[in-house]
Design a protein around this motif. Structure first.
Motif, short mmCIF file in Angstrom:
data_model
loop_
_atom_site.label_atom_id
_atom_site.label_comp_id
_atom_site.label_asym_id
_atom_site.label_seq_id
_atom_site.Cartn_x
_atom_site.Cartn_y
_atom_site.Cartn_z
N LEU A 166 30.77 0.37 39.29
CA LEU A 166 29.94 1.64 39.38
C LEU A 166 30.75 2.86 39.14
CD1 LEU A 166 27.83 0.89 42.52
CD2 LEU A 166 26.93 0.90 40.21
N LYS A 167 31.93 2.99 39.48
CA LYS A 167 32.77 4.01 39.20
C LYS A 167 33.20 4.03 37.54
CE LYS A 167 35.68 4.04 43.62
NZ LYS A 167 36.95 3.58 44.35
N ASP A 168 33.48 3.01 36.95
CA ASP A 168 33.30 2.96 35.61
C ASP A 168 32.10 3.49 34.99
OD1 ASP A 168 35.94 2.03 35.81
OD2 ASP A 168 35.38 -0.13 35.40
N CYS A 169 31.01 2.96 35.55
CA CYS A 169 29.53 3.52 35.12
C CYS A 169 29.30 5.06 35.11
CB CYS A 169 28.55 2.93 35.74
SG CYS A 169 28.33 1.06 35.76
N LEU A 170 30.14 5.66 36.13
CA LEU A 170 29.73 7.20 36.46
C LEU A 170 30.76 7.88 35.48
CD1 LEU A 170 28.82 9.68 38.16
CD2 LEU A 170 30.61 9.34 39.69
N GLN A 171 31.84 7.44 35.13
CA GLN A 171 32.68 8.04 34.23
C GLN A 171 31.96 7.89 32.70
OE1 GLN A 171 35.26 9.84 35.01
NE2 GLN A 171 34.93 9.37 37.02
N ARG A 172 31.57 6.65 32.40
CA ARG A 172 30.86 6.65 31.24
C ARG A 172 29.75 7.45 30.90
NH1 ARG A 172 26.66 3.20 28.82
NH2 ARG A 172 27.28 2.45 26.67
N ILE A 173 28.89 7.60 32.17
CA ILE A 173 27.72 8.59 31.93
C ILE A 173 27.95 9.97 31.84
CG2 ILE A 173 25.73 9.77 33.26
CD1 ILE A 173 25.62 6.91 34.88
N SER A 199 27.35 -7.89 39.07
CA SER A 199 27.51 -7.66 37.68
C SER A 199 28.47 -6.77 37.31
CB SER A 199 25.86 -7.04 37.61
OG SER A 199 25.57 -6.48 36.25
N THR A 200 28.70 -6.92 35.97
CA THR A 200 29.88 -6.24 35.22
C THR A 200 29.14 -5.08 34.20
OG1 THR A 200 30.31 -7.97 33.74
CG2 THR A 200 31.66 -7.75 35.80
N ASN A 201 27.59 -5.10 34.07
CA ASN A 201 27.18 -4.34 33.26
C ASN A 201 27.52 -2.86 33.38
OD1 ASN A 201 26.03 -6.65 31.71
ND2 ASN A 201 24.23 -6.50 33.11
N LEU A 202 27.81 -1.99 32.25
CA LEU A 202 28.06 -0.62 32.47
C LEU A 202 26.83 0.28 32.17
CD1 LEU A 202 31.57 -0.27 30.72
CD2 LEU A 202 31.14 -0.32 33.23
N GLU A 203 25.63 -0.22 31.88
CA GLU A 203 24.69 0.22 31.65
C GLU A 203 23.38 -0.88 32.00
OE1 GLU A 203 22.10 2.04 27.59
OE2 GLU A 203 24.12 1.82 27.63
N LYS A 204 22.27 -0.14 32.58
CA LYS A 204 21.48 -0.82 33.31
C LYS A 204 20.27 0.09 33.49
CE LYS A 204 20.88 -2.20 37.89
NZ LYS A 204 21.12 -2.61 39.22
N PRO A 205 18.87 -0.50 32.98
CA PRO A 205 17.99 0.42 33.32
C PRO A 205 17.31 0.43 34.81
CG PRO A 205 17.31 -1.81 32.31
CD PRO A 205 18.79 -1.76 32.23
N VAL A 215 28.55 10.73 42.93
CA VAL A 215 27.25 10.33 42.29
C VAL A 215 26.13 11.32 42.33
CG1 VAL A 215 25.42 8.61 41.81
CG2 VAL A 215 27.80 8.04 42.28
N TYR A 216 25.89 11.76 43.65
CA TYR A 216 24.79 12.72 43.87
C TYR A 216 25.15 14.22 43.35
CZ TYR A 216 21.93 9.38 46.48
OH TYR A 216 21.11 8.44 46.88
#
Length: 392
Positions: free
Chosen positions: A150-157, A125-131, A194-195
């Motif tokens: 996931l690395k891009d997701c963390l920066q976005r968060i 999956s390439t979704n940066l946001e997921k419930p 992440v943690y």
């Protein structure tokens, strides 16, 4: 149970009428027990139905259903077959015995869909946001994000939380990232990041349960003392590699101090955390150890000085200790000072933001104010206040 056909009667209400349930036990010539159950009401104990030809035919057909033969036997045999059928039904066990190859009573095995697929599982999956949704079966590759995503997701968060400070959204997204890490069995420095991020955000928001989950996982991953969660074992993606991760020195010092302060908040044992903190010896750990000493000695002066100089996010954990130390300080002040003490002095000593907040605290403690006409109470009577405090 009498062998001579005794009757036992029992009352119960059915459809608003009192009814008698009469159970008759008897033994026939062959020594077999026979049971007859009759229900009668107080209003009409002799109620009966006229035995017309049609009614006789219905009764005969009902009796024939219980017979194992061809139904051509005499009336006596039919009655005996009916009675045997009732007796066998009443004496049958409630639950039938399970067959030998049955799985009843045995631990249910998980379906094949819950097993970890062979080889390393990597999402696509390439979704940066997921419930975040709790898993009941092992996820599909197209629903899981790989490490680079996931690395891009963390920066976005991180960016989103700094701009909007939306804790609920950030908390859900970080839990979703943690889930994707778990199902793929990822164990590297990114997992620690992440943690750590999730722990800091939860701590800043005051979500102690979420913070404790994260700091416990960090402690387990960096010491090898962590135990895999039940969900991890279910999907075969626990720490199979048994890798011990490392934090940088500053982060290790920061989170060890958090662990010590969290133990103080929970009134838990601090022995292990104190030992680790003394060995590490970083500035955050030294500060946390001094907080621990001030609380154990009820030294509220030292505690409030340490509160104002807490490094990193330690002040958010000390917030949970603030009320406790204010109460201890108040008890000691009214016991040591005579005859009065000013509200302004208590505000400065117990680190309140203003006089009104101090007065609210003193009212909750049942303090006895010295009233002055036309002025707000500025003094409390220490002796009367201490008496009221002891009575509480």
């Amino acid at each position: 149970m009498s062998k001579d056909g005794g009757l036992k009667s029992k009352r119960r209400f059915i459809n608003g009428k009192k009814k008698h349930e009469r159970v008759k036990n008897s033994v026939d010539d062959s020594g077999n027990h026979q049971i007859e159950i009759m229900l009668t009401t107080d209003e009409d104990a002799n109620f009966s139905i006229d035995l017309t030809a049609e009614e006789k035919m219905k009764r005969r057909e009902r009796k024939l259903r219980f017979t194992s033969g061809n139904g051509g036997s005499s009336e006596k045999k039919e009655d005996a077959s009916l009675a045997d059928a009732i007796n066998s039904t009443l004496s049958a066990p409630r639950y039938a015995q399970a067959p030998e190859n049955s799985n009843v009573g045995k631990k249910r095995k998980r379906s094949a869909t819950n097993k970890h697929p062979p080889g390393r599982f990597v999402g696509t999956s390439t979704n940066l946001e997921k419930p975040f949704l709790r898993l009941t079966t092992f996820p599909k590759e197209e629903d899981v994000r790989p490490l680079n995503v996931l690395k891009d997701c963390l920066q976005r968060i991180k960016r989103n939380f700094k701009e909007n400070e939306d804790f609920d959204w950030a908390n859900e997204q970080l839990k979703s990232v943690r889930q994707d890490i778990t199902v793929q069995g990822i164990k590297n420095e990114f997992v620690i990041q992440v943690y750590e991020t999730h722990a800091r955000i939860a701590l800043e928001h005051g979500a102690l349960n979420e913070f404790n989950q994260c700091q416990s996982m960090i402690h387990g991953m960096t010491t090898g003392m962590g135990t895999p969660s039940q969900e991890d074992e279910s999907f075969g993606c626990s720490s199979s590699d048994n890798i011990i991760l490392k934090q940088n020195k500053e982060s290790a010092d920061e989170f060890l101090a958090y662990r010590l302060l969290y133990a103080l908040v929970q009134n838990a044992s601090v022995t292990d955390a104190l030992g680790d903190a003394s060995r590490l010896g970083g500035p955050s750990c030294k500060h946390a150890m001094m907080v621990c000493i001030s609380i154990s000695h009820c030294d509220y002066h030292s505690f409030f000085r340490l509160y104002e100089s807490a490094p990193h996010l330690g002040v958010y954990l000390m917030d949970f200790l603030l009320q406790r130390m204010r109460l201890e300080g108040y008890k000691r002040i009214i016991a040591a000072y005579r005859p009065t003490v000013s509200v302004e002095f208590l505000k400065k000593t117990l680190l309140f933001s203003d006089v009104e907040e101090t007065r609210r605290f003193l009212k909750e403690c049942k303090a006895k104010f010295i009233k002055e006409k036309g002025r707000a109470p500025a003094l409390i009577d220490c002796k009367l206040s201490r008496t009221a405090n002891l009575q509480n």
